[in-house]
Design an enzyme around this catalytic site. Structure first.
Site, short mmCIF file in Angstrom:
data_model
loop_
_atom_site.label_atom_id
_atom_site.label_comp_id
_atom_site.label_asym_id
_atom_site.label_seq_id
_atom_site.Cartn_x
_atom_site.Cartn_y
_atom_site.Cartn_z
N GLY A 13 10.39 3.41 0.49
CA GLY A 13 10.60 3.57 1.93
C GLY A 13 10.28 5.00 2.36
N ASN A 14 10.52 5.95 1.44
CA ASN A 14 10.27 7.35 1.77
C ASN A 14 8.79 7.69 1.85
OD1 ASN A 14 12.99 8.19 2.04
ND2 ASN A 14 13.19 8.05 -0.17
N LYS A 131 27.14 3.90 -1.77
CA LYS A 131 25.81 4.22 -1.22
C LYS A 131 25.93 4.62 0.26
CE LYS A 131 21.19 3.35 -0.88
NZ LYS A 131 20.29 4.26 -1.51
N LYS A 214 16.17 -1.14 -4.32
CA LYS A 214 14.86 -1.84 -4.29
C LYS A 214 14.13 -1.77 -5.64
CE LYS A 214 11.03 1.01 -4.06
NZ LYS A 214 11.58 2.29 -4.31
N LYS A 276 14.64 4.08 -10.76
CA LYS A 276 13.25 3.71 -11.11
C LYS A 276 13.13 3.60 -12.62
CE LYS A 276 11.41 6.17 -7.14
NZ LYS A 276 11.91 5.17 -6.19
P1 ADP Z 1 11.65 6.03 -2.87
O1 ADP Z 1 11.76 5.81 -1.40
O2 ADP Z 1 10.23 5.99 -3.33
O3 ADP Z 1 12.55 5.15 -3.69
P2 ADP Z 1 13.33 8.24 -3.76
O4 ADP Z 1 13.60 9.43 -2.91
O5 ADP Z 1 14.44 7.28 -3.98
O6 ADP Z 1 12.04 7.56 -3.11
O7 ADP Z 1 12.80 8.71 -5.19
C1 ADP Z 1 11.77 9.70 -5.32
C2 ADP Z 1 12.39 11.07 -5.45
O8 ADP Z 1 13.04 11.20 -6.73
C3 ADP Z 1 11.45 12.25 -5.47
O9 ADP Z 1 11.06 12.64 -4.17
C4 ADP Z 1 12.28 13.32 -6.16
O10 ADP Z 1 12.89 14.16 -5.21
C5 ADP Z 1 13.39 12.56 -6.87
N1 ADP Z 1 13.55 12.84 -8.31
C6 ADP Z 1 14.75 12.89 -8.95
N2 ADP Z 1 14.62 13.14 -10.25
C7 ADP Z 1 13.28 13.26 -10.48
C8 ADP Z 1 12.49 13.50 -11.65
N3 ADP Z 1 13.08 13.68 -12.85
N4 ADP Z 1 11.15 13.53 -11.53
C9 ADP Z 1 10.54 13.34 -10.33
N5 ADP Z 1 11.24 13.11 -9.18
C10 ADP Z 1 12.59 13.06 -9.23
MG MG Z 2 14.68 5.22 -3.64
#
Ligand code: ADP
Ligand code: MG
Length: 317
Positions: A13-14, A131, A214, A276
């Site tokens: 979503g980001n 959350k 998600k 993830k």
């Molecule tokens: P999405 O909407 O894609 O789920 P998130 O913000 O939930 O996005 O997840 C992506 C974010 O995870 C990145 O922008 C980064 O700030 C964060 N992040 C946390 N730990 C890590 C890591 N070890 N390596 C890379 N990104 C990380």
């Molecule tokens: Mg996310």
């Protein structure tokens, strides 16, 4: 040349509303087009995708709209807001992908499938919601909502925020529709925002106010469809060790054991990269072969191992 077996592509979503943006429709279309262009590129090379997506910033805006209009129009429950976000984001993605396919001279049907995801009503997440979602509230409004049964959390210096349970996804209610679409050569966009959360009560489905992660729902979808490859597109160019420090270091290739160890050591933050990696481990342990984490603009390179981070089952480390 890419493989011909279907691949799940999960879009964050980001990646649709970037940090600091207000979320104008033109901005959202610009980002959606930028994501759909490389996906159309993969399709033109023979790959068949199943697409899913997050909804964080978008459902936050829907909740805020609810809030601003609450004296005029009855606010909708959170699970209906998730359904609204599946419809809106799905419509944008389908319009954008249809146009990119047309430019490439490819004739395929894209179909948005509104998807419910069953969670366990006894999931521990319902006992302690964690959350945070939606806007910040004043103390007065927070008190009023707490009397209505919402869980609220005070974030020092910023105000109060609603917190909701984030239960584990157990079953994708419309899985047969998604499978059938895939078998017919249709490109499904499904299970957006983690899916509309429902529980079962006396054998009947009932919407619940929760947010399903998600990435975990995407992993379940990839497993249910017996896919081999699962791509997670987000706003960072790969997975890093020592994230957030000067010593951060990008990982190009990762094995399941290493992934689990780094997760325990705290390299992947909860609520963002953590889920993830958990989703990736779950998929690989259930028969998946490869997970790729990359930015949308690097998709074509990432699928061939030249960008992003690849997590592989065969990479026995
Ligand atoms: P999405 O909407 O894609 O789920 P998130 O913000 O939930 O996005 O997840 C992506 C974010 O995870 C990145 O922008 C980064 O700030 C964060 N992040 C946390 N730990 C890590 C890591 N070890 N390596 C890379 N990104 C990380
Ligand atoms: Mg996310």
């Amino acid at each position: 040349m890419v493989s011909e077996s279907p691949v799940l592509i999960a879009l964050g979503g980001n990646a649709l509303i970037l940090q600091g943006e207000r979320g104008y429709i033109e901005e959202q279309f610009k980002h959606t087009d930028a994501c759909m262009k490389p996906i159309a590129g993969l399709i033109s090379q023979g790959l068949h995708p199943v697409i899913t997506h997050g909804n964080g910033p978008i459902v936050g805006n829907i909740l805020l709209r609810n809030e601003c209009a609450r004296d005029y129009i009855p606010p909708m429950p959170l699970y209906i807001c998730v359904a609204d976000s599946q419809g809106g984001i799905g419509a944008m993605m389908a319009e954008s992908l249809n146009n990119e396919l047309k430019k490439a001279g490819i004739h395929k049907t894209v179909s948005v499938i509104i998807t419910h995801v069953l969670v366990d009503k006894n999931d521990a997440a319902f006992i302690e919601p964690t959350k945070p979602i939606g806007p910040y509230y004043s103390e007065n409004d927070a008190q009023m909502y707490m009397k209505k049964g919402w869980h609220m959390l005070e974030i020092k210096g910023r105000g109060w925020r609603r917190v909701v349970p984030s239960p584990k996804p157990e079953r994708i209610v419309e899985i047969d529709a998604i499978k059938t679409a895939l078998e017919k050569g249709i490109i499904p966009i499904a299970s957006g925002g983690g899916g509309i959360p429902v529980i079962e009560e006396n054998g009947m489905l009932k919407g619940v106010d929760a947010v399903i992660d998600k990435d975990l729902s995407a992993s379940l979808l990839a497993c249910n469809l017996s896919l081999k490859k699962f791509v997670i597109l987000t706003d960072v160019d790969g997975v890093y060790l020592n994230w957030g420090t000067e010593a951060r270091q990008k990982i190009n290739k990762l094995g399941i054991k290493e992934a689990r160890r780094y997760l325990l050591e705290g390299h992947f933050l909860p609520g963002s990269m953590g889920p993830k990696i958990e989703a990736a481990i779950g998929f690989l342990e259930s028969g998946g072969e490869e997970v790729i984490i990359s930015r949308p603009e690097d998709l074509l390179d990432a699928i061939e191992g030249r960008a992003g981070t690849g997590i592989m089952r065969s990479w026995n480390k």
